[in-house]
Design a protein around this motif. Structure first.
Motif, PDB file in Angstrom:
ATOM      1  N   THR A 152      -6.044 -12.829   2.710  1.00  0.00           N
ATOM      2  CA  THR A 152      -4.623 -12.521   2.712  1.00  0.00           C
ATOM      3  C   THR A 152      -4.277 -11.042   2.912  1.00  0.00           C
ATOM      4  OG1 THR A 152      -4.692 -12.472   0.291  1.00  0.00           O
ATOM      5  CG2 THR A 152      -3.978 -14.526   1.335  1.00  0.00           C
ATOM      6  N   GLY A 179       1.343 -20.526   4.544  1.00  0.00           N
ATOM      7  CA  GLY A 179       1.720 -21.024   3.229  1.00  0.00           C
ATOM      8  C   GLY A 179       1.171 -22.419   2.964  1.00  0.00           C
ATOM      9  N   THR A 180       1.251 -23.275   3.968  1.00  0.00           N
ATOM     10  CA  THR A 180       0.730 -24.638   3.832  1.00  0.00           C
ATOM     11  C   THR A 180      -0.786 -24.629   3.669  1.00  0.00           C
ATOM     12  OG1 THR A 180       2.538 -25.436   5.240  1.00  0.00           O
ATOM     13  CG2 THR A 180       0.652 -26.916   4.927  1.00  0.00           C
ATOM     14  N   ASP A 183      -1.751 -23.134   0.182  1.00  0.00           N
ATOM     15  CA  ASP A 183      -1.430 -24.077  -0.888  1.00  0.00           C
ATOM     16  C   ASP A 183      -2.464 -25.204  -0.938  1.00  0.00           C
ATOM     17  OD1 ASP A 183       0.405 -25.158  -2.962  1.00  0.00           O
ATOM     18  OD2 ASP A 183       0.675 -26.773  -1.510  1.00  0.00           O
ATOM     19  N   ASP A 190      -0.334 -16.881  -3.388  1.00  0.00           N
ATOM     20  CA  ASP A 190      -0.303 -16.368  -2.020  1.00  0.00           C
ATOM     21  C   ASP A 190       0.542 -17.259  -1.116  1.00  0.00           C
ATOM     22  OD1 ASP A 190      -1.892 -14.163  -2.555  1.00  0.00           O
ATOM     23  OD2 ASP A 190      -3.758 -15.249  -2.175  1.00  0.00           O
ATOM     24  N   SER A 191       0.487 -18.556  -1.367  1.00  0.00           N
ATOM     25  CA  SER A 191       1.302 -19.497  -0.605  1.00  0.00           C
ATOM     26  C   SER A 191       2.785 -19.205  -0.789  1.00  0.00           C
ATOM     27  CB  SER A 191       0.989 -20.931  -1.035  1.00  0.00           C
ATOM     28  OG  SER A 191       1.862 -21.846  -0.407  1.00  0.00           O
ATOM     29  N   LEU A 192       3.195 -18.912  -2.018  1.00  0.00           N
ATOM     30  CA  LEU A 192       4.601 -18.605  -2.292  1.00  0.00           C
ATOM     31  C   LEU A 192       5.051 -17.336  -1.573  1.00  0.00           C
ATOM     32  CD1 LEU A 192       4.873 -19.484  -6.096  1.00  0.00           C
ATOM     33  CD2 LEU A 192       5.977 -20.670  -4.183  1.00  0.00           C
ATOM     34  N   CYS A 194       3.926 -16.315   1.266  1.00  0.00           N
ATOM     35  CA  CYS A 194       4.090 -16.708   2.670  1.00  0.00           C
ATOM     36  C   CYS A 194       5.418 -17.427   2.877  1.00  0.00           C
ATOM     37  CB  CYS A 194       2.946 -17.617   3.107  1.00  0.00           C
ATOM     38  SG  CYS A 194       1.343 -16.809   3.176  1.00  0.00           S
ATOM     39  N   LEU A 195       5.744 -18.339   1.977  1.00  0.00           N
ATOM     40  CA  LEU A 195       6.974 -19.109   2.139  1.00  0.00           C
ATOM     41  C   LEU A 195       8.214 -18.230   1.975  1.00  0.00           C
ATOM     42  CD1 LEU A 195       5.928 -22.405   0.314  1.00  0.00           C
ATOM     43  CD2 LEU A 195       5.975 -21.927   2.772  1.00  0.00           C
TER      44      LEU A 195
END
Length: 214
Positions: A152, A179-180, A183, A190-192, A194-195
């Protein structure tokens, strides 16, 4: 007769471009099934002009592949974009990096890593040769996400580089993809991030900060 044919050719090109625009509007509305008939009609028209206008012929293949990609029909998407790639190679087109990028991404999604890495290497090389900094960044993002398995630090730096009028639509798609992926691999925080970046890109697009090419 020569003038008549030229007028017919110009009319045909404009008709194909109209189908592209209509299909693009349906894609923006996430109504890809309604885009397909227009894209198929555009391809039929472009086939009649493939010797006179090979660029629009290549675009017809690419746009169909792109639509199937958005529908998650990855096998069909790959087949059409591969056809576009064949034409782009003949033309030594500036669109080569995009076709290579999409084929690399499709194959990464299908866990066909050897094939994906081959498209990735060829695509990055073409982007460097064309000095296409946007797609150099997008290939680096594929490396961070799929080859380095969700690294990331470099990915978030690439996000920042894509915060330009031309880059925001790509940032929106990339941030959702990342993000997908993150997750799914248990990297929720880290996904959050990205979203949130995806939502930020969407806001910039809605504010009219992006430039689109027709």
């Amino acid at each position: 007769m020569h003038i008549t044919f030229k007028k017919y050719e110009l009319y045909s090109v404009r008709l194909i471009q109209c189908h592209f625009v209509i299909a693009g509007n349906y894609d923006d509305l996430e109504n890809h099934e309604k885009a397909l008939p227009h894209l198929n009609q555009a391809l039929r028209g472009a086939e009649l002009l493939k010797k006179k206008n090979p660029q629009i012929y290549a675009s017809a293949f690419y746009n169909l592949g792109n639509c199937y990609h958005k529908m998650d029909n990855l096998n069909k998407a790959a087949r059409y974009i591969e056809q576009a790639l064949v034409q782009y190679k003949k033309l030594k087109s500036k669109n080569l990096p995009q076709a290579y990028h999409d084929l690399a991404l499709i194959n990464f999604k299908q866990n066909k890593y050897d094939k994906a890495k081959d498209y990735y290497r060829k695509g990055l090389r073409s982007a460097v040769e064309l000095k296409d900094h946007l797609f150099i960044s997008l290939f680096e993002a594929l490396e961070s996400l799929y080859i380095r398995r969700g690294e990331t630090t470099s990915l978030f730096k690439i996000f920042n580089r894509l915060e330009t009028s031309k880059g925001f639509p790509y940032l929106e798609e990339l941030a959702l993809l990342a993000g997908t992926y993150l997750d799914y691999n248990g990297k929720t925080e880290d996904s959050l991030i990205c979203l949130k970046k995806m939502v930020y890109a969407q806001k910039q697009i809605l504010k009219g900060e992006c430039l689109y090419e027709v």
